[in-house]
Every structure is written in C-alpha cells, then in structure tokens.
Design an enzyme around this catalytic site. Structure first.
Site: not given
Length: 316
Positions: A6-7, A124, A214, A276
């Site tokens: 997202g960054n 979430k 994601k 991740k």
C-alpha cells in the site's frame, strides 16, 4: 508476480490525494519497468487500503443522500482506478526504456467460501473511527461496528481465505499475448458461489461484504498463473526477527522450516509483516520456486539474485 504494498500507492506522508497517488504510482512504475526491461514476464498486483478507506468515508458522509456502496463495489472501483493509472505510468516508463510492451488492467474477482469462519466473526478493521451515534446509522444498515475505546467505534468486516482467482484464464491469455498484466488488486473482489453451480470456478457468483488479504491472493495468483518467483514489495529491505529490540536482525536466505518457526514464535505482526511471510511460505510450499520480501527499490535485483531481501527457495 510482483505484489506492491500500500505504501507504493500513496505519498511519503501517507497522503491519498490524487496528485500524491499519481506521483507514488509513477515512482513504483519505474522500478517495475526495470524488471520488465530485464526480460522477465511480469504480472503486477497491488494494495488498495487507503483508496477503499477514502470510499468508505464518502459512504459515511453521503449516507443521508445516497445508499452506501458495498465493499465488493469499493474494491472493484479502486482496482480499476489504480490499474489504469499503473498502466499509463508503466507504459510511459517502458517507452523511455525502449521496451515494446504494453500494460493492461484486469478487474479481478477472487473466489471465497461463503461458509468461511471469517463471515461469522468479522474482525478486519476498515475505515475511520466514529462516535457511537454516527456508527449507529451504519449498524442499522447491517454493518458490524466495534467499540474501540477512546478512539471511538470502527467498522469490522470479514476477511475470508482466497480460494481461486476467478479471472485467472483471462490473465493467462493476456500474458501469452505479451501484455504486462495488472490484476487482483486489494486481494481481488470477493465473490462466493450463489448455489446455482459448483466446482472450483462456479458460474453463479455474487459479490460479498469482505476484504481479502492482498498478499495471500498474490501467492495464490502466482501459483495459478505458473510464476516461478513471487516478489512482495514492502517498506523494509528484509524481514526482521526481534524487531524493536536490541537483538533485532534481518533474515536473508532462510528455509521454509526456519521461517515457519519464527512465525510460530510470534515474530511477525498480524497486521503488517505476518501476512507477507505467510504468503511467501504458501507460495514456496505449494510449488513455487522462490519468494522474496524486500523494498520496492530493490525488486529488479530481487528477481534476479538471492542476496537481496529475504529469500525463501523451494528445497531450502
């Protein structure tokens, strides 16, 4: 498959203003273009948290005028916006490098199980904090909000496991035709079978109120399109153990068993590095050759070399 965090979609200060997003995407495209220019076939996916957050705020502010837009629609809208912007910027960066490749965006659906436990207990958090009185109007519309103490109330939604990338065949056809494909943004639009059909790719589908991790979808996508490498771009050059302590150290080349053990010890936060690491492990354990977690600036080297970022290889 390259998964942008997202960054990479917002300004350095976290700004989601249109100009800041475009500048950030232009910067990301330069690094992706370097990977493509090296001769590697690239499929690109991305986060969309700030963009979905913006739409949720618009929902809240306009709820007295127009009905709120459901989450699956929010994901679809942000996928399309980010994909066309990435396509424009990546095409431009490739042209500068003399690479005759074009970029295409695919609004992508991801299959989830309607009986996933996440739907029974939404957990979430999404969007902003609101006072109880304001949150109540959205609870009345069927949304789930939780009291988060001094900060106020915040909406929580389901985050089910991704089961299959529904539009995988279209993505593969575009890859075969020579396109750089931008797809499965934000984990994909969550859809579930509506009961008319069964099988891994049912034809009877409906969007559901949820968000999908994601990175887990990126690992699934990479496996389904036959990628040999998954690169997860984040804001740190390596996965760390002992983060925030004097004993902190980066992980470089690591085995699946070692990384699983660190995860089991609680080394990786659920809301940041944890997904991740889990995505990288799943990709390698389920047939991928290698996965790398590193910064956006290092992705071109990470695709080619094992001395950049945190690397997990098949057979380690």
């Amino acid at each position: 498959v390259v998964a942008l965090g997202g960054n990479a979609m917002t300004g350095p200060d976290g700004s989601a203003a249109v100009s800041a997003q475009r500048d950030a995407i232009r910067e990301a495209a330069t690094h992706v273009a370097d990977v493509v220019a090296s001769g590697v076939e690239v499929v690109l996916t991305h986060g969309n948290g700030p963009q979905v957050g913006n739409l949720l705020v618009k929902n809240e502010l306009a709820a007295h005028v127009v009905p709120p837009v459901p989450l699956d629609w929010c994901v679809a809208q942000t996928q399309a916006t980010i994909a066309f912007t990435l396509a424009d910027e990546l095409d431009a960066a490739l042209t500068v490098r003399g690479v005759a490749r074009r970029t295409v965006g695919v609004v992508t659906r991801t299959l989830v199980d309607a009986d996933d436990p996440g739907f029974r207990e939404p957990s979430k958090p999404v969007g902003r904090f609101l006072p109880r009185a304001e949150a109540q109007q959205f609870i009345a519309l069927g949304q789930v909000w939780e009291d988060r103490g001094e900060k106020g109330w915040r909406r929580v939604v389901a985050s089910p496991e991704p089961r299959s990338v529904i539009d995988g065949p279209a993505i593969e056809a575009l890859i075969a035709a020579g396109f750089v494909v931008v797809c499965a943004g934000g984990g994909g639009i969550p859809v579930a079978a509506d009961g008319r059909d069964g099988g891994p790719h049912p034809t009877g589908l409906r969007g559901v109120e949820a968000v999908i991790d994601k990175d887990l979808t990126a690992a699934l996508l990479a496996r389904e399109v036959g990628a040999d490498t998954l690169v997860i771009a984040t804001d740190v050059p390596n996965v760390m153990v002992g983060f925030g302590t004097p004993e902190a150290r980066p992980l470089r080349r690591v085995t699946v068993d070692e990384l699983r053990a660190h995860a089991a010890d609680g080394e990786f936060a659920r809301g940041s590095m944890g997904p991740k690491v889990e995505a990288a492990l799943r990709f390698v354990q389920q047939g991928g050759e290698r996965a790398v977690i590193t910064t956006l600036e290092h992705i071109a080297d990470a695709v080619q070399r094992d001395d950049v970022g945190t690397v997990i290889r098949k057979g380690n």
